[in-house]
Design an enzyme around this catalytic site. Sequence first.
Site, PDB file in Angstrom:
ATOM      1  N   GLY A 215      -4.699   3.568  -6.785  1.00  0.00           N
ATOM      2  CA  GLY A 215      -6.044   3.441  -7.324  1.00  0.00           C
ATOM      3  C   GLY A 215      -6.101   2.466  -8.487  1.00  0.00           C
ATOM      4  N   ASP A 240      -0.640  -1.746   2.885  1.00  0.00           N
ATOM      5  CA  ASP A 240      -1.850  -2.296   3.497  1.00  0.00           C
ATOM      6  C   ASP A 240      -3.061  -2.187   2.577  1.00  0.00           C
ATOM      7  OD1 ASP A 240      -1.819   0.434   3.692  1.00  0.00           O
ATOM      8  OD2 ASP A 240      -2.492   0.530   5.773  1.00  0.00           O
ATOM      9  N   GLY A 241      -3.168  -1.073   1.821  1.00  0.00           N
ATOM     10  CA  GLY A 241      -4.268  -0.954   0.862  1.00  0.00           C
ATOM     11  C   GLY A 241      -4.169  -1.983  -0.242  1.00  0.00           C
ATOM     12  N   ASP A 270       7.158   2.804   6.010  1.00  0.00           N
ATOM     13  CA  ASP A 270       7.053   3.244   7.401  1.00  0.00           C
ATOM     14  C   ASP A 270       6.726   2.108   8.368  1.00  0.00           C
ATOM     15  OD1 ASP A 270       4.540   3.025   6.348  1.00  0.00           O
ATOM     16  OD2 ASP A 270       3.895   5.058   6.762  1.00  0.00           O
ATOM     17  N   MET A 432      13.260  11.763  -1.247  1.00  0.00           N
ATOM     18  CA  MET A 432      14.647  11.302  -1.304  1.00  0.00           C
ATOM     19  C   MET A 432      14.777   9.919  -0.679  1.00  0.00           C
ATOM     20  SD  MET A 432      16.701  14.757  -0.246  1.00  0.00           S
ATOM     21  CE  MET A 432      18.229  13.826  -0.136  1.00  0.00           C
ATOM     22  N   ARG A 434      12.342   7.474  -0.098  1.00  0.00           N
ATOM     23  CA  ARG A 434      11.631   6.353  -0.705  1.00  0.00           C
ATOM     24  C   ARG A 434      12.116   6.012  -2.111  1.00  0.00           C
ATOM     25  NH1 ARG A 434       5.516   7.815  -2.243  1.00  0.00           N
ATOM     26  NH2 ARG A 434       5.971   8.539  -4.329  1.00  0.00           N
TER      27      ARG A 434
END
Length: 516
Positions: A215, A240-241, A270, A432, A434
């Site tokens: 945000g 992507d955001g 991912d 764990m 990431r």
Amino acid sequence: MAVAQTDPAAAAATRRHDDDDEDRVMIYLPFSNRVKLQKLPLLTDHLSLGSDLDLVQSNLINTNPLEHNPFFSQSDCFYIAPSDVVLRHIIYDYKHPQPKAAAAGGGGGEEEKQGYSSTTTSALAYHRAGPRRQILFDASRIKAAIVTCGGLCPGLNTVVRELVLGLWDLYGVRHIFGIKAGYRGFYSTEPLPLNPKLVHNWHKNGGTHLQTSRGGFDLQKIVDAIQHRGYNQLYIIGGDGTMRGAVEIYHEICQRKLKIAVTGIPKTVDNDVGIIDRSFGFQTAVEMAQQAISAAHVEAESAVNGIGLVKLMGRSTGHIALHATLSSRDVDCCLIPETPFYLEGKGGLFEFLEQRLRENGHAVLVVAEGAGQDQMIEANNNDHHADNNKDESGNPVFLDVGQWLKSELNKWWKREHPNELFTVKYIDPTYMIRAVAANSTDNLYCTLVAHSAIHGVMAGYTGFVSGPINGNYAYIPLEEVAKAKNEVDTRDHKWAWVRSVTNQPDFHIYSNDDKA
């Protein structure tokens, strides 16, 4: 009347001759007639050629400082020419102009997926990444800003480190700043001056030393702060955001006619960003996911009627679950968002798991976090809908499929086998995975993608993303990447390999009547 006999050898020779003619036609067709090169924005596109370009030499051209760098050998092929391209797809039936459907990876829209332009039947291509002989920027006038946004991902610190070292050592840039706490850091915190000594060991650590947040995207405040601090190069690292936010920043900069180059470096553990082969951190995530699967397998195998349940990252795509399943070979069933499943009835998950428990005494189930959302919403009488529940980044807030499956499995076994032992060991290794440092493969990727971004910005490109396409690094318009998705194609060979390894059911083949 005698029937003429056909000489098989002569017929084969004729066919070879015809094929050779076709090959010669294809070879000698001008390459540019068969390729549609995606236009890449230039910084000069939205600027006048007068004082607006005072950050560069008056003739708009500077010699690349690599020309005088003793560590680089400037051979004829060292510098990338404007006409060097990377094809979107490389698998074709040479008798037809369109690429093979199986070659289509992720992307936005059917035309993009097929890798050709419907109006010209030309193959799509992108500018090849790498150093240019002539550059637009004067290094002494560069003020670069680097920001990391969104969730953590293995390799974030490596990308930042390599951006700093690349700007400093390759191009002589001395004013490099890290923006803390994501997008909101542009207008709410003081920037962190970066140099090679400070970032020297960052690649050995997980997380991001620049800190991150979700945000905080206020377009006007962000661009006002960028303009006020005098940045003229922006390196935006995120998912992507974040890329959609980078598009808005790029457009606002163009609208204001500011001399600021913007590039995005896609980060998604991912692997759901389209067009590029993969995003950094993905290989590390798959490697770490296998450790969780191995633990689940040991737990399941050590119990009577034991099930090891592992939930892996993958909100909209199941790439981590898929690749970890293929790599592990201990998985009995892999559930991903791209293919629905059901629990009860013929061909359902419960029936399959009961068969596995009867045969092997244990089973391992891997599920991506975005799988089963519709089933859970239906089970909750539509009380939760992801479209109405979003986090600060605008991503849907999903129900916990791991906890739901654990609960449903226990209820099923208690109902069907009330007097038999049964246990479900649930492992969620999300944080764990990431939070670890990138492995060697991802570290190399981070170096290449960071240096590719620097070379593109120095050459005067803006509004682009650098990334590998078919193993070669290219520059892709930022807007394309922000729109593109990389979903698992359940019709291709890779998903077939998963099912051949697990022998899991194809939940599509049973009708609603069969499930009843």
